[in-house]
Scaffold this active site. Structure first.
Site, short mmCIF file in Angstrom:
data_model
loop_
_atom_site.label_atom_id
_atom_site.label_comp_id
_atom_site.label_asym_id
_atom_site.label_seq_id
_atom_site.Cartn_x
_atom_site.Cartn_y
_atom_site.Cartn_z
N SER A 1 0.84 -1.20 0.00
CA SER A 1 0.00 0.00 0.00
C SER A 1 0.87 1.24 0.00
CB SER A 1 -0.91 0.00 1.22
OG SER A 1 -0.14 0.16 2.39
N LYS A 2 0.22 2.40 0.00
CA LYS A 2 0.95 3.67 -0.11
C LYS A 2 2.05 3.80 0.93
CE LYS A 2 -2.90 3.35 -0.25
NZ LYS A 2 -3.91 2.83 0.53
#
Length: 480
Positions: free
Chosen positions: A250-251
């Site tokens: 994820s980010k």
RNA sequence: GGUCCCAUCGUCUAGGGGUUAGGACACCGGCCUCUCACGUCGGGAACGCGGGUUCGAAUCCCGCUGGGAUCACCA
């Protein structure tokens, strides 16, 4: 029957590489079977959907070369434009009793969940509205018109639902574990699981290829297919891509969007190759052209376990593709990165290509290549003080002056002649190449690391080389 | 917690009853060499644990452990 696969991202953020890999595999499978690859935009969530995000999806796929046969800009491939269809299907389910209105409020549902959790029961919906009578022609919800209820799917209570997954094999779900899920919200918007089923059905998708985070949704979707009198497609659930910490990528793992890699100077071939090879293999082969990927791709060769994203290997692949690229093409691709850096290009395309040729084996990305190229591009260079102290000693001054003179008298300013000039200077001062090359390197590049000194000089050109040598001579006095 | 999925070097993986368990990235060392790279040669490094089945298990079965996903009026 011709294969039809789809990729259905929602335009609510950057296009993530873990996510795009599912699209890649769907595309490869379709191409392998000479089928169709459909791009569909899951934009039922109008609050969060943006055109910027849509454009990023389209641009990212185009950059990677994942072209779609059906999809945007055709408006039919946007869920937001298909609401009439979802409404029609919901009414059908209401009429035949496979769905029912639920009058529980969000607060009640929440309380129900918390209660269940406290009592260590499963947190699903308990079905309290399931058997309340309702008119078969009941209107669909619309909170603004006072119809403040949701529509739930009447899920079978007994038996089991079997997913024969092309990647994972057989997964059996006990129907009693599946609660009645909401298919229409009180604001009149269909939910994902419902809209997806209708889209997959209407677009005649034969193989649903997606991340295995969707596996728990699959039995529910299959049940909706059956309730609608339709046959579910085949499913292929790919393992997830994880970050270095083992959690879903994820980010917070840093650069994860396709754009981030594009802007960091990666080539699309490298990213594509890397992504394909994460979770799929073909014997010991590591490097695959697009055509090879298409020719060899198969779900049988997909692994079942999650893979950890390895930036180093991507870097290596990028390096590989940079090395084997035609020089003029690579030079063309480097150009925008130079411009973005605000640096001038002191020559024509042929010169740029020559410069790139000396650097390509030292840089793993386009950005890194430009980092190395700074001394070629700037008029004034900064000399590393430590390097100057070590190599630009006063006794080097006459040697460097003589080299400047020798270089000034060369007829054809090429590597061969440059080397000959070096040899004359070395012979005169009884120096070895290493003793001359390093000081010259510092004088010309500002540091102790660069491509071979003869190629550096050939690319830099006579004027700049001599000017920098003279500058360096001046500096030897100030150092001494 | 329920359900589902998964398990070979640090990482990506090959191998699916008998292999010195193979390759790639990364790492370490030699060679090449004007520096750094490239290249090349070599090295260390893995079958999670316990039970079965079998003459024989990394491979098949069961359990355990560990990891992950998912349980919304998000998608």
């Amino acid at each position: 029957m011709t294969v039809r696969t789809r990729y259905a991202p929602s335009p609510t953020g950057a296009l993530h590489i873990g996510n795009v890999r599912s699209g890649l595999f769907a595309w490869l499978f379709a191409r392998h079977h000479r089928g169709a690859f459909i791009l569909r935009i899951d934009d039922t969530d109008r609050e969060r959907s943006t055109v910027e995000s849509l454009n990023e999806i389209l641009e990212s796929l185009t950059w990677l070369g994942i072209e779609w046969d059906e999809g945007p800009p055709n408006p039919e491939y946007f869920q937001a434009n298909r609401f009439h269809r979802y409404r029609e299907a919901a009414r059908e389910l209401l009429r035949n009793g496979r769905a029912y209105p639920c009058y529980c409020t969000a607060a009640e549902l929440d309380a129900m969940r918390k209660q269940a959790e406290r009592e260590h029961r499963k947190p699903g919906y308990d079905g309290r509205c399931r058997d309340k009578p309702f008119p078969p022609d009941i209107e669909l919800p619309d909170a603004r018109a006072g119809r403040n209820y949701t529509i739930r799917f009447r899920s079978p209570r007994h038996g089991e639902t079997v997913v024969d997954d092309l990647v994972k094999g057989r997964a059996v779900f006990d129907n009693a574990e599946l609660d009645d899920l909401i298919i229409f919200r009180s604001d009149g918007v269909p939910t994902y699981n419902f809209a997806t089923v209708l889209d997959d059905a209407d677009f005649r998708i034969t193989h649903v290829v997606r991340g295995d985070d969707h596996l728990p949704n699959t039995p529910r979707q299959m049940q909706i297919f059956h309730a609608l009198g339709l046959t579910p497609p085949a499913y292929a659930h790919l393992p997830m891509v994880m970050g270095p910490d083992g959690a879903k990528l994820s980010k917070r793992h840093g650069a994860t969007s396709v754009f981030a890699y594009r802007d960091a100077g990666y080539l699309p071939e490298a990213l594509l190759n890397y992504l394909a090879r994460l979770g799929w293999s073909h014997g010991d082969q590591e490097i695959f052209s697009r055509d090879e990927l298409i020719a060899y791709f198969d779900f049988d060769a997909c692994g079942k376990s999650a893979g950890i994203f390895n930036p180093e290997k991507l870097l290596w692949l990028n390096f590989h593709y940079m090395k084997e690229r035609p020089l003029d093409q690579l030079a063309r691709e480097v150009r925008p990165f130079i411009e973005k850096r605000g640096l001038p290009i002191p020559g024509d395309d042929a010169w740029l290509a020559k410069m790139v040729a000396t650097l390509r084996e030292r840089a793993k990305t386009l950005v890194e290549l430009v980092d190395f190229a700074v001394f070629y591009l700037k008029d004034e260079i900064d000399i590393d003080p430590k390097a100057a102290a070590k190599f630009l000693k006063p006794e080097m001054a006459p040697v460097l002056m003589e080299l400047a003179n020798q270089l000034g008298s060369i007829d054809n300013f090429n590597e061969e002649a440059i080397k000959a000039a070096f040899e004359r200077v070395m012979a005169g001062h009884n120096l070895k190449l290493g003793q001359l090359a390093q000081p010259v390197r510092v004088a010309l590049t500002g540091g102790t690391v660069s491509p071979g000194i003869f190629e550096v000089i050939a690319v830099l050109g006579r004027e700049r080389t001599i000017a920098r040598l003279r500058d360096a001579v001046r500096k030897t006095h100030s150092v001494g």
